[in-house]
Design an enzyme around this catalytic site. Structure first.
Site, PDB file in Angstrom:
ATOM      1  CD  GLU A 287      -2.880  -0.900   2.479  1.00  0.00           C
ATOM      2  OE1 GLU A 287      -4.065  -1.263   2.389  1.00  0.00           O
ATOM      3  OE2 GLU A 287      -2.387  -0.478   3.546  1.00  0.00           O
ATOM      4  CB  CYS A 288       0.499   4.359   0.144  1.00  0.00           C
ATOM      5  SG  CYS A 288       0.693   6.140  -0.108  1.00  0.00           S
ATOM      6  N   GLY A 289       3.226   3.770   0.391  1.00  0.00           N
ATOM      7  CA  GLY A 289       4.670   3.724   0.571  1.00  0.00           C
ATOM      8  C   GLY A 289       5.234   2.365   0.221  1.00  0.00           C
TER       9      GLY A 289
END
Length: 497
Positions: free
Chosen positions: A338-340
């Site tokens: 997710e994301c990072g």
């Protein structure tokens, strides 16, 4: 939770007129101050925020749970609150943005809507910078705006001096008839630093416990905790929905091992996500991408969000870990990022004009902008095959990222989600897939998306039956002797896990 549960736990929501008025500082200080009194406090954060929740977790010395009716729905939020507040002496809920701010003109999913759902008295934290009598007008407006929301007290914040406080108190108590239970002064050495649109996470704060205690000291000196307790105790009894809980998945003879990268670079995890994985039969293995040299024996990997850009040099420098993870992906390891975490799975991260090699599992080069590229709730339609979600379903999530795609090889991967709301990777799609990797900017909450944990566990079980008997390490540009040395060390490390 099977069957309805009734609680009478004292509770209050600390809300404000808008973001940035001191809710988090007051909530963190109040929580720690109540714990100093010997009370067991359950802390909650309205909305999808990770960082404020992390500070409340540190302050309460127990997990802070997010209450977000957009991500979860009303009944799951109600059940989560009842479940986690029922054994506490008091529940402290930090609001989000302005009290009545929601997604639309009706204030859907606002802090006020949450207060009505869990029948919690509201204490307004009012930033009194450069105002006096106008504060009373603001409080009175909130009191009359929605009859289903009870404003039970006011905490003044950023009070200049005694005369300022006296005028504020008199105006509010005369015109509003609501008690002022505290007046926080302007702190000379404010212990919180900000980055982007929020606070620096406690994992990166150099003196986190000192900061929490400093806020607790200020609360003890300037807020009437007995009055806060009394108004919180006025909350009525609350009944859960009685919905059945998640059913446990059938397990093979050996429980799947799901790795979770948790360090100061990757720190954004909802407690419910990790709890759901364990409750449905997985064993969790904590991993650090910053300090672990090799990947342990796992059947799937979960990488949450965070700030890889502030740790880019250290992540890039841990070469053996990156190589081990890249090889595991090539061998079929399921990875949910997710994301990072999605940034880490790419080829390269460009920060301040420098290029940092990442895992290389996805053919993407990421850059960073000065303004958010994606910020808010997302709605994703699953329309491509992927390792974790069934097609044709709709997922709700949220995103907040400054990173964006500088370049990518779209022919070498697919995008699993079409966005009905949000930005994702390109304004229309999210969920980059290659092999058994799914990397998305959208953060999912397991209590709202019940299939999330099951999908990750099923992928882990499938991989258990076909993963290589001995993890391998390879170097694309390295010498044969170095590769053999890495293989030898890796086998020894894995053999000990």
């Amino acid at each position: 939770m099977n069957g309805a549960t009734i609680i009478t736990t004292p509770r209050c929501i600390l809300a404000a007129m808008r973001g940035g008025q001191g809710k988090t500082a007051v909530s963190v200080g109040v929580t720690r101050a109540l714990i100093r009194q010997g009370r067991k406090v359950a802390s909650f954060k309205k909305g999808p925020d990770y960082i404020d929740a992390a500070w409340l977790t540190r302050s309460a010395k127990s997990p802070c749970y997010n209450l977000d009716t957009f991500l979860l729905g009303d009944d799951p939020v109600l059940d989560s609150f009842v479940k986690h507040a029922r054994h506490a002496d008091m529940a402290v809920i930090e609001g989000a943005r302005g009290l009545f701010d929601g997604m639309d003109q009706q204030g859907s999913y606002s802090t006020a809507a949450l207060a009505a759902l869990i029948q919690a008295p509201v204490v307004l934290v009012v930033d009194c910078s450069k105002i006096t009598r106008t504060a009373a007008a603001l409080v009175l407006g909130c009191m009359t705006f929605d009859p289903e929301v009870t404003i039970s007290g006011v905490i003044l914040n950023q009070v200049a001096r005694a005369r300022h406080e006296d005028m504020l108190r008199a105006s509010i108590q005369d015109r509003c008839g609501v008690p002022v239970i505290g007046a926080m002064p302007r702190l000379k050495d404010f212990p919180f630093q900000e980055r982007h649109l929020g606070l620096i996470p406690p994992q990166e704060h150099l003196t986190v416990d000192q900061a929490v205690d400093q806020l607790a000291d200020a609360v003890e000196n300037h807020i009437d905790l007995d009055a806060l307790w009394a108004l919180s105790a006025g909350a009525p009894e609350l009944r859960s929905s009685g919905r059945p809980g998640m059913s446990r998945l059938p397990m093979p003879h050996q429980r799947p091992r799901i790795g979770v990268i948790r360090d100061s670079a990757f720190q954004f995890y909802y407690p419910e996500n990790l709890e759901a994985l364990k409750e449905q039969g997985a064993d969790l293995v904590d991993i650090s991408a910053l300090t672990d040299r090799f990947l342990p024996d796992i059947d799937a990997l979960y990488i949450g969000g965070g700030f890889p850009e502030t740790h880019a040099a250290q992540l890039a420098g841990n070469e053996t870990f990156r190589i081990a993870l890249r090889q595991a992906v090539e061998d079929g390891l399921p990875v949910y990022a997710e994301c990072g975490g999605a940034m880490y799975m790419g080829n390269t991260l460009v920060c301040d004009g420098r290029e940092y090699p990442m895992v290389g599992a996805l053919p993407i080069t990421y850059g960073l902008s000065r303004r958010p590229r994606g910020h808010g709730y997302t709605v994703c339609r699953v329309d491509r095959a992927n390792p974790f979600f069934e097609q044709a379903q709709t997922l709700r999530g949220h995103e907040f990222h400054y990173s964006y795609v500088l370049e990518w090889d779209q022919d070498a991967m697919t995008m699993a989600f079409t966005l009905e709301r949000g930005y994702g990777f390109d304004g229309a799609h999210d969920g980059a897939c290659r092999h058994n990797v799914l990397a998305a900017y959208s953060h999912m909450h397991a209590a709202g998306e019940h299939g999330w944990a099951a999908g990750l566990i099923r992928s882990a079980i499938r991989y258990m039956g076909r993963k290589p008997p001995t993890p391998r390490v390879s170097l694309e540009n390295g010498g044969k002797s170095l590769e053999n040395q890495l293989k030898s060390v890796y086998k020894k490390v894995v053999g000990k896990t």
